[in-house]
Design a protein around this motif. Structure first.
Motif, short mmCIF file in Angstrom:
data_model
loop_
_atom_site.label_atom_id
_atom_site.label_comp_id
_atom_site.label_asym_id
_atom_site.label_seq_id
_atom_site.Cartn_x
_atom_site.Cartn_y
_atom_site.Cartn_z
N TYR A 104 0.83 -1.21 0.00
CA TYR A 104 0.00 0.00 0.00
C TYR A 104 0.86 1.26 0.00
O TYR A 104 0.56 2.23 -0.69
CB TYR A 104 -0.96 0.01 1.20
N GLU A 105 1.94 1.25 0.75
CA GLU A 105 2.82 2.42 0.80
C GLU A 105 3.41 2.69 -0.58
O GLU A 105 3.46 3.83 -1.03
CB GLU A 105 3.93 2.20 1.84
N LEU A 106 3.85 1.65 -1.27
CA LEU A 106 4.41 1.83 -2.61
C LEU A 106 3.33 2.30 -3.59
O LEU A 106 3.59 3.15 -4.44
CB LEU A 106 5.06 0.53 -3.10
N TYR A 107 2.14 1.75 -3.46
CA TYR A 107 1.01 2.19 -4.31
C TYR A 107 0.74 3.68 -4.10
O TYR A 107 0.68 4.46 -5.06
CB TYR A 107 -0.25 1.37 -3.97
N ALA A 108 0.57 4.09 -2.84
CA ALA A 108 0.19 5.47 -2.55
C ALA A 108 1.28 6.46 -2.96
O ALA A 108 1.01 7.47 -3.62
CB ALA A 108 -0.14 5.62 -1.06
#
Length: 196
Positions: free
Chosen positions: A94-98
């Motif tokens: 999720y961190e990489l996505y955001a």
């Protein structure tokens, strides 16, 4: 599905609802529409969903995020490089996505972002500027090794960002390492239909 599934606003306790309202206002101001942080029911996703299960931490978490964004000396591209490099260490989906989406709003090119997300420093035609290289190297070092940062990277950071910017860089790596641990602990997924 996250181990702490999103809580629809209609199911929040009074304390959670207060935290939800505060977090909604801050997310809107800080992140805008760069990435999805709520599902179709208006429930928080990502790191914000598990935070609502500990509502007393919502206010301090968001105060930290807001104050972090006010720290001087660290340009937006270097900040996002550090965040993405930290995310690669923890493989936090999720961190990489955001932050891929946040990084695209800076001067970083798509090829640079993809390279950083894979844990590799961009090179050749896609090479980062000096500040970007320092941000990448410091974030990789701090998130991968035990013990103090090397004197060489400390001096490079001080030269690239000054003392204030170096402090900001270190703070960003620390805050996003925490965020990645939170995301990985709850196995927060990338929003449905999105990629990272």
């Amino acid at each position: 599905m996250s181990r702490y599934p999103p809580i629809p606003p209609s199911s929040l306790t009074m304390e959670q609802h207060h935290a939800y309202d505060e977090a909604s206002e801050i997310c809107s101001g800080v992140f805008g529409h760069k990435f999805l942080y709520k599902d179709e029911d208006g429930a928080f996703i990502g790191p914000f969903a598990p935070l609502l299960h500990t509502p007393s931490l919502v206010d301090p978490f968001f105060k930290l995020v807001v104050e972090l964004g006010k720290l001087p000396g660290l340009p937006a591209p270097a900040r996002e490089i550090a965040i993405l490099a930290t995310g690669t260490r923890f493989k936090s989906k999720y961190e990489l996505y955001a932050h891929e989406r946040v990084a695209t709003s800076t001067s970083l090119a798509a090829a640079q972002i993809e390279s950083i997300k894979s844990g590799k420093k961009p090179f050749g035609d896609d090479a980062l500027d000096e500040q970007g290289e320092v941000a990448f190297d410091v974030a990789i070092e701090l998130s991968h090794k035990h013990g103090p940062m090397t004197d060489a990277n400390w001096k490079r950071a001080e030269q690239a960002f000054g003392k204030e910017g170096t402090a900001a860089l270190i703070q960003y790596v620390g805050v996003y390492a925490y965020t990645c641990v939170l995301l990985n602990g709850v196995d927060a997924p990338v929003p449905e239909g999105e990629s990272y």
